[in-house]
Design a protein around this motif. Structure first.
Motif, PDB file in Angstrom:
ATOM      1  N   UNK A  10       1.292   0.179   1.951  1.00 16.58           N
ATOM      2  CA  UNK A  10       0.602   0.714   3.129  1.00 16.58           C
ATOM      3  C   UNK A  10      -0.385   1.770   2.654  1.00 16.58           C
ATOM      4  N   UNK A  11      -1.656   1.615   3.004  1.00 16.67           N
ATOM      5  CA  UNK A  11      -2.677   2.554   2.559  1.00 16.67           C
ATOM      6  C   UNK A  11      -2.477   3.922   3.200  1.00 16.67           C
ATOM      7  N   UNK A  71      -3.041  11.797   5.856  1.00 20.35           N
ATOM      8  CA  UNK A  71      -2.141  11.899   4.710  1.00 20.35           C
ATOM      9  C   UNK A  71      -2.904  12.313   3.445  1.00 20.35           C
ATOM     10  N   UNK A  72      -4.103  11.749   3.265  1.00 12.78           N
ATOM     11  CA  UNK A  72      -4.929  12.111   2.105  1.00 12.78           C
ATOM     12  C   UNK A  72      -5.267  13.600   2.150  1.00 12.78           C
ATOM     13  N   UNK A  76       3.097  10.509  -6.362  1.00 12.28           N
ATOM     14  CA  UNK A  76       2.485   9.855  -5.199  1.00 12.28           C
ATOM     15  C   UNK A  76       1.038   9.484  -5.509  1.00 12.28           C
ATOM     16  N   UNK A  77       0.295  10.406  -6.123  1.00 13.33           N
ATOM     17  CA  UNK A  77      -1.105  10.134  -6.459  1.00 13.33           C
ATOM     18  C   UNK A  77      -1.224   8.918  -7.387  1.00 13.33           C
ATOM     19  N   UNK A  78      -0.375   8.869  -8.398  1.00 15.15           N
ATOM     20  CA  UNK A  78      -0.431   7.768  -9.365  1.00 15.15           C
ATOM     21  C   UNK A  78      -0.080   6.432  -8.722  1.00 15.15           C
ATOM     22  N   UNK A  79       0.892   6.437  -7.824  1.00 15.72           N
ATOM     23  CA  UNK A  79       1.293   5.204  -7.149  1.00 15.72           C
ATOM     24  C   UNK A  79       0.178   4.660  -6.256  1.00 15.72           C
ATOM     25  N   UNK A  80      -0.641   5.560  -5.709  1.00 17.70           N
ATOM     26  CA  UNK A  80      -1.679   5.136  -4.774  1.00 17.70           C
ATOM     27  C   UNK A  80      -3.080   5.166  -5.386  1.00 17.70           C
ATOM     28  N   UNK A  90       5.721   9.765   2.687  1.00 18.58           N
ATOM     29  CA  UNK A  90       4.934  10.995   2.850  1.00 18.58           C
ATOM     30  C   UNK A  90       5.618  11.914   3.858  1.00 18.58           C
ATOM     31  N   UNK A  91       6.186  11.323   4.912  1.00 14.73           N
ATOM     32  CA  UNK A  91       6.950  12.131   5.867  1.00 14.73           C
ATOM     33  C   UNK A  91       8.157  12.754   5.199  1.00 14.73           C
ATOM     34  N   UNK A  92       8.805  12.001   4.333  1.00 16.26           N
ATOM     35  CA  UNK A  92       9.968  12.533   3.615  1.00 16.26           C
ATOM     36  C   UNK A  92       9.560  13.723   2.746  1.00 16.26           C
TER      37      UNK A  92
END
Length: 336
Positions: free
Chosen positions: A6-7, A12-13, A63-67, A120-122
């Motif tokens: 999910x983008x 979130x960004x 998170x950054x690396x995953x996305x 991201x909520x977590x």
């Protein structure tokens, strides 16, 4: 479908970028504080805050690396001088954590409300809870040492009461008697005295340790603005025979050795001013006397003008990292 497919949304960004910038800055400041704290209980609070920031940065990088999200430059050990003499008293460091925890609780709750993806909520739920824990920890240590800044006392209500006239909202006409402050208004006036007191000391410490003339002048202007606002809020309380209770000793040393980079100091003050404008907006929205609302609006404008001049200094010196944004579609079309 998993969360990784999910983008990220713009909310979130923005929230992740802001969190990384703030955490990387805070980690640097705490690293310097840990060099010199003598009190073991206060050291435990600062160490806990440092560990939290370090862990949060690691999670954000994952998170950054995953996305495939470019990791912001932020701040690192090149922005601090660990060999510099001590700059802040232990009491200042403890109150600094309490203040930044308040900022974190407000900021992270806002970030959480902007997110939809579960991971991201977590993350923002976790860091919000960490901010609450740090605030409680710092508050307990302050109470145990008798250095807590307490809001002014007042009698608890003995009966219910209702507003009976529009005069309750007045306060601008000097020929009419102004009603006494209510508890909500008193609490915000005192909170803004406390936050500006921290601002005064931060500006002073940054001014005396910066090697750059324009940064020194900016910080000294910021110090005078904060002192002016403290006087306005304290005088408003005193008009109703309410004295702002004594604040803890938020002293700084007389060191003139550069401790933080100019980039970090200017960013830090930008964060403080943003939080301050938010505090003023909340105070204005909850105050029911027109003179207080007008005062907060006027003072917010003064802080905004100072923040603008700070941003201009940062742009001029290439210190202002740009938040993520969309591409100019017209420029892309013309470059084909």
């Amino acid at each position: 479908m998993t969360d990784r497919k999910i983008y990220l949304t713009s909310g979130e960004i923005a929230s992740l970028w802001t969190a990384y910038m703030n955490e990387s800055m805070l980690k640097c400041v705490l690293r310097v504080m840990l060099q010199h704290i003598k009190d073991s209980e206060i050291n435990e609070v600062i160490q806990s805050a440092y560990d939290v920031s370090s862990n949060n940065l690691e999670q954000l990088q994952t998170i950054f690396e995953q996305d495939d999200y470019a990791i912001p430059s932020g701040f690192n050990e090149s922005d601090i001088n660990l060999d510099a003499p001590w700059l802040y008293t232990d009491t200042f460091c403890l109150n600094y954590i309490a203040h930044l925890s308040r900022v974190g609780m407000l900021g992270y709750s806002g970030s959480l409300s902007l997110t939809t993806r579960s991971d991201i909520r977590d993350y923002f739920t976790q860091v919000l809870n960490q901010s609450v824990s740090l605030f409680n920890h710092s508050s307990e240590v302050s109470l145990s040492k008798g250095i807590t800044a307490r809001h002014p006392y007042m009698e608890v209500p003995k009966e219910q009461d209702f507003v009976e006239s529009k005069k309750y909202m007045s306060g601008l006409n000097p020929f009419n008697e102004t009603r006494p402050l209510n508890a909500v208004e008193i609490s915000h006036l005192y909170l803004n005295i406390m936050t500006n007191s921290i601002g005064v000391k931060l500006c002073l410490s940054f001014a005396q340790t910066s090697p750059t003339k324009e940064v020194q002048e900016f910080m000294l202007r910021g110090k005078e603005v904060s002192k002016k606002h403290i006087k306005i809020f304290a005088d408003t309380l005193f008009d109703d025979e309410i004295e702002a209770t004594r604040l803890p000793d938020l002293s700084v040393s007389d060191s003139t050795t550069q401790t933080f980079s100019d980039k970090l100091m200017m960013f830090h003050m930008s964060l403080m001013m943003t939080a301050g404008i938010g505090n003023y907006a909340t105070a204005a929205a909850t105050s029911q006397r027109n003179d207080l609302v007008l005062s907060y609006e006027r003072l917010s404008l003064e802080v905004a003008k100072l923040a603008k001049s700070g941003a201009e200094i940062m742009i001029k010196n290439h210190w202002l990292e740009q938040p993520p944004g969309i591409k100019d579609k017209e420029k892309l079309a013309r470059k084909k």
